[in-house]
Write a protein that holds these residues in place. Structure first.
Motif, PDB file in Angstrom:
ATOM      1  N   ARG A  22       0.875  -1.189   0.000  1.00 53.82           N
ATOM      2  CA  ARG A  22       0.000   0.000   0.000  1.00 53.82           C
ATOM      3  C   ARG A  22       0.897   1.219   0.000  1.00 53.82           C
ATOM      4  O   ARG A  22       1.755   1.379   0.870  1.00 53.82           O
ATOM      5  N   THR A  23       0.725   2.101  -0.991  1.00 57.96           N
ATOM      6  CA  THR A  23       1.534   3.311  -1.078  1.00 57.96           C
ATOM      7  C   THR A  23       0.902   4.427  -0.253  1.00 57.96           C
ATOM      8  O   THR A  23      -0.295   4.686  -0.353  1.00 57.96           O
ATOM      9  N   ILE A  24       1.724   5.066   0.563  1.00 54.44           N
ATOM     10  CA  ILE A  24       1.274   6.151   1.425  1.00 54.44           C
ATOM     11  C   ILE A  24       1.295   7.453   0.627  1.00 54.44           C
ATOM     12  O   ILE A  24       2.291   7.772  -0.023  1.00 54.44           O
ATOM     13  N   GLY A  25       0.204   8.199   0.693  1.00 53.93           N
ATOM     14  CA  GLY A  25       0.100   9.445  -0.064  1.00 53.93           C
ATOM     15  C   GLY A  25      -0.154  10.648   0.821  1.00 53.93           C
ATOM     16  O   GLY A  25      -0.360  10.539   2.036  1.00 53.93           O
ATOM     17  N   GLU A  26      -0.147  11.793   0.200  1.00 56.18           N
ATOM     18  CA  GLU A  26      -0.426  13.067   0.877  1.00 56.18           C
ATOM     19  C   GLU A  26      -1.767  13.018   1.611  1.00 56.18           C
ATOM     20  O   GLU A  26      -1.876  13.481   2.744  1.00 56.18           O
ATOM     21  N   THR A  27      -2.758  12.449   0.972  1.00 53.24           N
ATOM     22  CA  THR A  27      -4.093  12.386   1.578  1.00 53.24           C
ATOM     23  C   THR A  27      -4.068  11.615   2.893  1.00 53.24           C
ATOM     24  O   THR A  27      -4.763  11.982   3.843  1.00 53.24           O
ATOM     25  N   ASP A  28      -3.278  10.550   2.956  1.00 47.29           N
ATOM     26  CA  ASP A  28      -3.160   9.778   4.200  1.00 47.29           C
ATOM     27  C   ASP A  28      -2.673  10.658   5.340  1.00 47.29           C
ATOM     28  O   ASP A  28      -3.190  10.593   6.462  1.00 47.29           O
ATOM     29  N   PHE A  29      -1.664  11.495   5.064  1.00 47.80           N
ATOM     30  CA  PHE A  29      -1.131  12.396   6.091  1.00 47.80           C
ATOM     31  C   PHE A  29      -2.224  13.336   6.608  1.00 47.80           C
ATOM     32  O   PHE A  29      -2.380  13.512   7.814  1.00 47.80           O
ATOM     33  N   ILE A  30      -2.959  13.950   5.688  1.00 52.78           N
ATOM     34  CA  ILE A  30      -3.967  14.946   6.062  1.00 52.78           C
ATOM     35  C   ILE A  30      -5.134  14.297   6.815  1.00 52.78           C
ATOM     36  O   ILE A  30      -5.570  14.802   7.854  1.00 52.78           O
ATOM     37  N   ILE A  31      -5.608  13.172   6.302  1.00 56.17           N
ATOM     38  CA  ILE A  31      -6.731  12.497   6.963  1.00 56.17           C
ATOM     39  C   ILE A  31      -6.322  12.020   8.349  1.00 56.17           C
ATOM     40  O   ILE A  31      -7.067  12.197   9.317  1.00 56.17           O
ATOM     41  N   HIS A  32      -5.129  11.446   8.468  1.00 58.07           N
ATOM     42  CA  HIS A  32      -4.706  10.956   9.788  1.00 58.07           C
ATOM     43  C   HIS A  32      -4.526  12.112  10.776  1.00 58.07           C
ATOM     44  O   HIS A  32      -4.912  12.003  11.939  1.00 58.07           O
ATOM     45  N   ALA A  33      -3.975  13.214  10.308  1.00 59.61           N
ATOM     46  CA  ALA A  33      -3.834  14.385  11.182  1.00 59.61           C
ATOM     47  C   ALA A  33      -5.214  14.837  11.666  1.00 59.61           C
ATOM     48  O   ALA A  33      -5.394  15.143  12.847  1.00 59.61           O
ATOM     49  N   GLY A  34      -6.175  14.872  10.768  1.00 63.71           N
ATOM     50  CA  GLY A  34      -7.527  15.280  11.150  1.00 63.71           C
ATOM     51  C   GLY A  34      -8.181  14.314  12.115  1.00 63.71           C
ATOM     52  O   GLY A  34      -8.820  14.738  13.088  1.00 63.71           O
ATOM     53  N   HIS A  35      -8.030  13.026  11.882  1.00 61.80           N
ATOM     54  CA  HIS A  35      -8.625  12.027  12.774  1.00 61.80           C
ATOM     55  C   HIS A  35      -7.968  12.021  14.149  1.00 61.80           C
ATOM     56  O   HIS A  35      -8.642  11.884  15.162  1.00 61.80           O
ATOM     57  N   SER A  36      -6.654  12.158  14.171  1.00 59.51           N
ATOM     58  CA  SER A  36      -5.927  12.026  15.436  1.00 59.51           C
ATOM     59  C   SER A  36      -5.752  13.353  16.175  1.00 59.51           C
ATOM     60  O   SER A  36      -5.495  13.362  17.368  1.00 59.51           O
ATOM     61  N   GLY A  37      -5.858  14.464  15.449  1.00 60.27           N
ATOM     62  CA  GLY A  37      -5.587  15.758  16.053  1.00 60.27           C
ATOM     63  C   GLY A  37      -4.109  16.071  16.126  1.00 60.27           C
ATOM     64  O   GLY A  37      -3.705  17.088  16.695  1.00 60.27           O
ATOM     65  N   PRO A  41       4.326  19.751  13.292  1.00 62.04           N
ATOM     66  CA  PRO A  41       4.867  20.226  12.012  1.00 62.04           C
ATOM     67  C   PRO A  41       5.716  19.207  11.257  1.00 62.04           C
ATOM     68  O   PRO A  41       5.800  19.273  10.034  1.00 62.04           O
ATOM     69  N   HIS A  42       6.324  18.248  11.933  1.00 61.70           N
ATOM     70  CA  HIS A  42       7.143  17.272  11.204  1.00 61.70           C
ATOM     71  C   HIS A  42       6.288  16.330  10.348  1.00 61.70           C
ATOM     72  O   HIS A  42       6.805  15.621   9.502  1.00 61.70           O
ATOM     73  N   HIS A  43       4.940  16.389  10.547  1.00 60.68           N
ATOM     74  CA  HIS A  43       4.008  15.605   9.734  1.00 60.68           C
ATOM     75  C   HIS A  43       3.341  16.451   8.647  1.00 60.68           C
ATOM     76  O   HIS A  43       3.046  15.937   7.564  1.00 60.68           O
ATOM     77  N   VAL A  44       3.079  17.729   8.930  1.00 60.02           N
ATOM     78  CA  VAL A  44       2.221  18.513   8.031  1.00 60.02           C
ATOM     79  C   VAL A  44       2.849  19.799   7.475  1.00 60.02           C
ATOM     80  O   VAL A  44       2.231  20.444   6.635  1.00 60.02           O
ATOM     81  N   ASP A  45       4.035  20.143   7.902  1.00 63.95           N
ATOM     82  CA  ASP A  45       4.641  21.404   7.475  1.00 63.95           C
ATOM     83  C   ASP A  45       5.938  21.121   6.710  1.00 63.95           C
ATOM     84  O   ASP A  45       6.985  20.842   7.301  1.00 63.95           O
ATOM     85  N   SER A  46       5.873  21.218   5.386  1.00 62.78           N
ATOM     86  CA  SER A  46       7.035  20.906   4.540  1.00 62.78           C
ATOM     87  C   SER A  46       8.234  21.792   4.839  1.00 62.78           C
ATOM     88  O   SER A  46       9.383  21.326   4.831  1.00 62.78           O
ATOM     89  N   GLU A  47       7.990  23.076   5.089  1.00 68.04           N
ATOM     90  CA  GLU A  47       9.098  24.000   5.353  1.00 68.04           C
ATOM     91  C   GLU A  47       9.786  23.655   6.673  1.00 68.04           C
ATOM     92  O   GLU A  47      11.010  23.645   6.765  1.00 68.04           O
ATOM     93  N   PHE A  48       9.006  23.370   7.700  1.00 75.63           N
ATOM     94  CA  PHE A  48       9.573  22.957   8.982  1.00 75.63           C
ATOM     95  C   PHE A  48      10.385  21.674   8.801  1.00 75.63           C
ATOM     96  O   PHE A  48      11.502  21.547   9.307  1.00 75.63           O
ATOM     97  N   ALA A  49       9.805  20.711   8.082  1.00 72.66           N
ATOM     98  CA  ALA A  49      10.434  19.392   7.929  1.00 72.66           C
ATOM     99  C   ALA A  49      11.780  19.473   7.207  1.00 72.66           C
ATOM    100  O   ALA A  49      12.658  18.646   7.456  1.00 72.66           O
ATOM    101  N   LYS A  50      11.973  20.473   6.356  1.00 71.40           N
ATOM    102  CA  LYS A  50      13.258  20.638   5.660  1.00 71.40           C
ATOM    103  C   LYS A  50      14.403  20.835   6.653  1.00 71.40           C
ATOM    104  O   LYS A  50      15.549  20.499   6.359  1.00 71.40           O
ATOM    105  N   GLY A  51      14.092  21.371   7.820  1.00 68.51           N
ATOM    106  CA  GLY A  51      15.107  21.619   8.839  1.00 68.51           C
ATOM    107  C   GLY A  51      15.335  20.455   9.786  1.00 68.51           C
ATOM    108  O   GLY A  51      16.135  20.557  10.698  1.00 68.51           O
ATOM    109  N   THR A  52      14.656  19.339   9.576  1.00 71.52           N
ATOM    110  CA  THR A  52      14.835  18.168  10.435  1.00 71.52           C
ATOM    111  C   THR A  52      15.880  17.227   9.849  1.00 71.52           C
ATOM    112  O   THR A  52      16.312  17.394   8.706  1.00 71.52           O
TER     113      THR A  52
END
Length: 150
Positions: A22-37, A41-52
């Motif tokens: 099963r390939t993980i996509g952008e939609t999976d990230f957004i839906i899981h963030a919404g379901h879990s709360g 930023p390391h999950h949903v913020d591309s600019e922040f994640a560049k610095g990790t």
């Protein structure tokens, strides 16, 4: 999928199976963030994640667990039910575009002393990516009816 019902005595230590991918996509990230709360930023913020250390967003560990275990849910056994998960570890991150699969291996069977007529089956679950790197591991515990209760 309903398969031939299995009793406790039918499980063999060392028995293994591999799920489909099963390939993980952008939609999976957004839906899981919404379901879990979990909008860290390391999950949903591309600019922040560049610095990790990973230089890009990483999947929620709980999402990898959920999808990975969901991939194993291909059999319906009326004699068995999930008792829970132990020893969950997120070994390496998953990323958008990774294709994951799960390898399960029966690692232990024992009578359940609290529930006469039931046995406990422990299934080691390893979620791996397209390069076969281990991402997540856990033990899935089942309570399973015994065939012979004597």
């Amino acid at each position: 999928m309903l398969v031939k019902p299995r009793y406790f005595e039918d499980y063999v230590v060392g028995e293994s199976r591999k799920s489909f991918g099963r390939t993980i996509g952008e939609t999976d990230f957004i839906i899981h963030a919404g379901h879990s709360g979990d909008f860290f930023p390391h999950h949903v913020d591309s600019e922040f994640a560049k610095g990790t250390q990973f230089k890009r967003r990483i999947a929620h560990g709980t999402m990898v667990l959920t999808i990975g275990i969901g991939l194993t849910a291909t059999e319906i056994n009326p004699h068995s039910f999930s008792y829970g998960y132990d020893r969950v570890r997120f070994v390496k991150p998953a990323f958008i575009g990774d294709t994951i699969h799960t390898v399960t291996t029966i690692s232990a069977t024992e009578p359940d002393e609290k529930r006469p007529g039931m046995g406990r089956v422990v299934e080691k679950c390893e979620v791996r990516n397209q390069e076969d790197a281990l991402l997540m591991v856990c033990e899935h515990l089942y309570l399973v009816e015994m065939r012979d209760v004597s």
